[in-house]
Design an enzyme around this catalytic site. Structure first.
Site, PDB file in Angstrom:
ATOM      1  N   ARG A   1       0.824  -1.227   0.000  1.00  0.00           N
ATOM      2  CA  ARG A   1       0.000   0.000   0.000  1.00  0.00           C
ATOM      3  C   ARG A   1       0.856   1.274   0.000  1.00  0.00           C
ATOM      4  O   ARG A   1       0.486   2.294   0.575  1.00  0.00           O
ATOM      5  CB  ARG A   1      -0.935   0.044   1.212  1.00  0.00           C
ATOM      6  CG  ARG A   1      -1.907  -1.090   1.289  1.00  0.00           C
ATOM      7  CD  ARG A   1      -2.869  -1.107   0.114  1.00  0.00           C
ATOM      8  NE  ARG A   1      -3.964  -2.027   0.360  1.00  0.00           N
ATOM      9  CZ  ARG A   1      -3.942  -3.321   0.070  1.00  0.00           C
ATOM     10  NH1 ARG A   1      -2.883  -3.865  -0.521  1.00  0.00           N
ATOM     11  NH2 ARG A   1      -4.980  -4.084   0.325  1.00  0.00           N
TER      12      ARG A   1
ATOM     13  N   CYS B   1     -10.822  -1.034   3.207  1.00  0.00           N
ATOM     14  CA  CYS B   1     -10.223  -1.088   4.545  1.00  0.00           C
ATOM     15  C   CYS B   1      -9.817   0.302   4.995  1.00  0.00           C
ATOM     16  O   CYS B   1      -9.236   1.076   4.233  1.00  0.00           O
ATOM     17  CB  CYS B   1      -9.012  -2.023   4.533  1.00  0.00           C
ATOM     18  SG  CYS B   1      -9.503  -3.756   4.482  1.00  0.00           S
TER      19      CYS B   1
ATOM     20  N   GLU C   1      -5.356   3.555   5.963  1.00  0.00           N
ATOM     21  CA  GLU C   1      -5.211   3.078   4.588  1.00  0.00           C
ATOM     22  C   GLU C   1      -6.024   4.018   3.698  1.00  0.00           C
ATOM     23  O   GLU C   1      -5.652   4.318   2.574  1.00  0.00           O
ATOM     24  CB  GLU C   1      -5.748   1.645   4.505  1.00  0.00           C
ATOM     25  CG  GLU C   1      -5.167   0.815   3.378  1.00  0.00           C
ATOM     26  CD  GLU C   1      -6.019   0.822   2.120  1.00  0.00           C
ATOM     27  OE1 GLU C   1      -5.557   0.313   1.110  1.00  0.00           O
ATOM     28  OE2 GLU C   1      -7.133   1.340   2.154  1.00  0.00           O
TER      29      GLU C   1
HETATM   30  N1  EPU Z   1     -10.841 -11.130  10.333  1.00  0.00           N
HETATM   31  C1  EPU Z   1     -11.642 -11.240  11.431  1.00  0.00           C
HETATM   32  N2  EPU Z   1     -12.685 -10.382  11.565  1.00  0.00           N
HETATM   33  C2  EPU Z   1     -12.972  -9.432  10.638  1.00  0.00           C
HETATM   34  C3  EPU Z   1     -12.150  -9.319   9.504  1.00  0.00           C
HETATM   35  C4  EPU Z   1     -11.089 -10.185   9.368  1.00  0.00           C
HETATM   36  O1  EPU Z   1     -11.403 -12.062  12.301  1.00  0.00           O
HETATM   37  O2  EPU Z   1     -13.926  -8.690  10.837  1.00  0.00           O
HETATM   38  C5  EPU Z   1      -9.750 -12.071  10.173  1.00  0.00           C
HETATM   39  C6  EPU Z   1     -10.013 -13.041   9.008  1.00  0.00           C
HETATM   40  O3  EPU Z   1     -10.769 -14.144   9.422  1.00  0.00           O
HETATM   41  C7  EPU Z   1      -8.623 -13.401   8.553  1.00  0.00           C
HETATM   42  C8  EPU Z   1      -7.799 -12.144   8.876  1.00  0.00           C
HETATM   43  O4  EPU Z   1      -8.557 -11.394   9.804  1.00  0.00           O
HETATM   44  O5  EPU Z   1      -8.125 -14.456   9.308  1.00  0.00           O
HETATM   45  C9  EPU Z   1      -7.525 -11.307   7.611  1.00  0.00           C
HETATM   46  O6  EPU Z   1      -8.763 -10.932   7.033  1.00  0.00           O
HETATM   47  P1  EPU Z   1      -8.972 -10.795   5.437  1.00  0.00           P
HETATM   48  O7  EPU Z   1      -8.559 -12.065   4.779  1.00  0.00           O
HETATM   49  O8  EPU Z   1     -10.331 -10.263   5.215  1.00  0.00           O
HETATM   50  O9  EPU Z   1      -7.891  -9.767   5.012  1.00  0.00           O
HETATM   51  P2  EPU Z   1      -7.509  -8.343   5.572  1.00  0.00           P
HETATM   52  O10 EPU Z   1      -6.069  -8.431   5.968  1.00  0.00           O
HETATM   53  O11 EPU Z   1      -8.457  -7.845   6.575  1.00  0.00           O
HETATM   54  C10 EPU Z   1      -6.597  -7.491   3.290  1.00  0.00           C
HETATM   55  C11 EPU Z   1      -6.644  -6.175   2.590  1.00  0.00           C
HETATM   56  C12 EPU Z   1      -7.933  -6.057   1.784  1.00  0.00           C
HETATM   57  C13 EPU Z   1      -8.005  -7.197   0.795  1.00  0.00           C
HETATM   58  C14 EPU Z   1      -7.973  -8.503   1.583  1.00  0.00           C
HETATM   59  C15 EPU Z   1      -7.948  -9.733   0.684  1.00  0.00           C
HETATM   60  C16 EPU Z   1      -5.494  -4.476   3.900  1.00  0.00           C
HETATM   61  C17 EPU Z   1      -5.637  -3.382   4.893  1.00  0.00           C
HETATM   62  N3  EPU Z   1      -6.615  -5.103   3.573  1.00  0.00           N
HETATM   63  O12 EPU Z   1      -7.652  -7.472   4.254  1.00  0.00           O
HETATM   64  O13 EPU Z   1      -7.849  -4.840   1.060  1.00  0.00           O
HETATM   65  O14 EPU Z   1      -9.193  -7.123   0.058  1.00  0.00           O
HETATM   66  O15 EPU Z   1      -6.764  -8.560   2.374  1.00  0.00           O
HETATM   67  O16 EPU Z   1      -6.679  -9.900   0.146  1.00  0.00           O
HETATM   68  O17 EPU Z   1      -4.396  -4.764   3.447  1.00  0.00           O
HETATM   69  C18 EPU Z   1      -8.328  -2.501   1.064  1.00  0.00           C
HETATM   70  O18 EPU Z   1      -7.136  -2.319   0.864  1.00  0.00           O
HETATM   71  O19 EPU Z   1      -9.152  -1.563   1.147  1.00  0.00           O
HETATM   72  C19 EPU Z   1      -8.794  -3.871   1.255  1.00  0.00           C
HETATM   73  C20 EPU Z   1     -10.038  -4.144   1.559  1.00  0.00           C
END
Ligand code: EPU
Length: 302
Positions: free
Chosen positions: A177, A226, A296
């Protein structure tokens, strides 16, 4: 801000720039939050140096708007004018394994267009809303894919030199990012190099990513994706969730019930509501986990 400088107003027609007076940023951002200002729609990239030179010369502050999908804008009469690139057709040209894409092109459409021509790699980016230029500036990523991996050349307006330049990949860096572009650089076009893959294989990858996204993100609600970056080795969404903050709200600004790092506008949220929610959640995470969450989402606030 109302653009009143008569010299600039006269020059707009020659430059092919359309002025939309009192444009609402709430209508142009995925959060549906933001005040009003004059919006300058730029039809020719080559007009940018002249236009920005005139704005700077007259002391008119400006900001550049991409797709508005990762942005929180303050309320009321905004103290700057907004520039935006008009969408061009065609916005994408293929040449072997290279895709030449206009910055105003829609990212999702770019991924599917390339797929139809057996060019893959970007499947993970399918549900990321916004323009190719916006994705480039942030190095947007999802499901293990980052747009930066495929960038070979970028055409941009370099604010520091006040001119349009083409930068090769060896002059660029893309991290999580984060990119080496200056905050006031404006992306104009990009040359991507994509791996050849059969269409059916790409479409299957796209289907899987779409499904994952639909099951974990509030896609039918107003959000900016996010809100916080993930700190190294941790997940902002998981921490906010563990703190029991899903559904926590300030006015109509609310932590999504589906994904805790998505903050949604559940009605008529203001920028002040959303900022207050962001700060309260940041404070709770700091207190409980010791992480200082970095935004972000891009803030256009004073
Ligand atoms: N999780 C929870 N509760 C929640 C959300 C997530 O427990 O409410 C847990 C999930 O179960 C998982 C972990 O947290 O074990 C990571 O969650 P997720 O796979 O949804 O990925 P993330 O790290 O929250 C990132 C990016 C997203 C992207 C997804 C998929 C960032 C800040 N976010 O989310 O990007 O879509 O991975 O690759 O890097 C964005 O940049 O706006 C964005 C949405």
């Amino acid at each position: 801000m109302k653009l009143t400088d008569p010299n600039i107003l006269t020059a707009l027609t020659d430059l092919g720039v359309e002025r939309i007076a009192g444009a609402s940023l709430a209508e142009r951002t995925s959060l549906s939050i933001g005040g009003t200002t004059d919006l300058l729609l730029v039809r020719r990239h080559s007009a940018l140096p002249d236009l920005i030179g005139r704005l700077r010369g007259a002391g008119v502050p400006y900001k550049f708007l991409g797709g508005g999908t990762n942005l929180l804008v303050e309320d009321g009469e905004l103290p700057w004018v907004v520039l935006q690139l008009a969408h061009q057709e065609p916005d994408l040209r293929l040449e072997g394994s290279f895709a030449h894409v206009d910055a105003a092109a829609d990212l999702g459409r770019t991924v599917t267009f390339c797929a139809k021509h057996d060019l893959g790699g970007m499947e993970g980016l399918i549900g990321v809303p916004g323009t190719v230029g916006g994705a480039l500036r942030m190095n947007a990523g999802a499901y293990g894919t980052q747009i930066g991996s495929y960038v070979r050349e970028v055409e941009l307006y370099r604010a520091a030199d006040a001119r349009i330049e083409t930068l090769h990949e060896n002059k660029l860096s893309f991290e999580y990012r984060h990119t080496s572009f200056a905050p006031d650089d404006i992306m104009l076009a990009v040359k991507l190099e994509l791996p050849s893959k059969p269409y059916r294989e790409i479409i299957e990858g796209i289907r899987i990513c779409n499904e994952k996204r639909r099951s974990s993100q509030p896609l039918n609600q107003k959000s900016a994706g996010c809100i916080f970056k993930n700190p190294p080795g941790a997940s902002a969404g998981r921490m906010i969730d563990e703190l029991g903050l899903k559904g926590f709200a300030v006015g109509d600004a609310r932590v999504s019930d589906r994904h805790a790092n998505f903050f949604v506008n559940a009605g008529h949220a203001t920028c002040v509501d959303m900022l207050s929610l962001i700060e309260q959640v940041r404070q709770r995470v700091r207190g409980a986990y010791g992480f200082e969450l970095e935004n972000e989402v891009i803030l256009w606030t004073q």
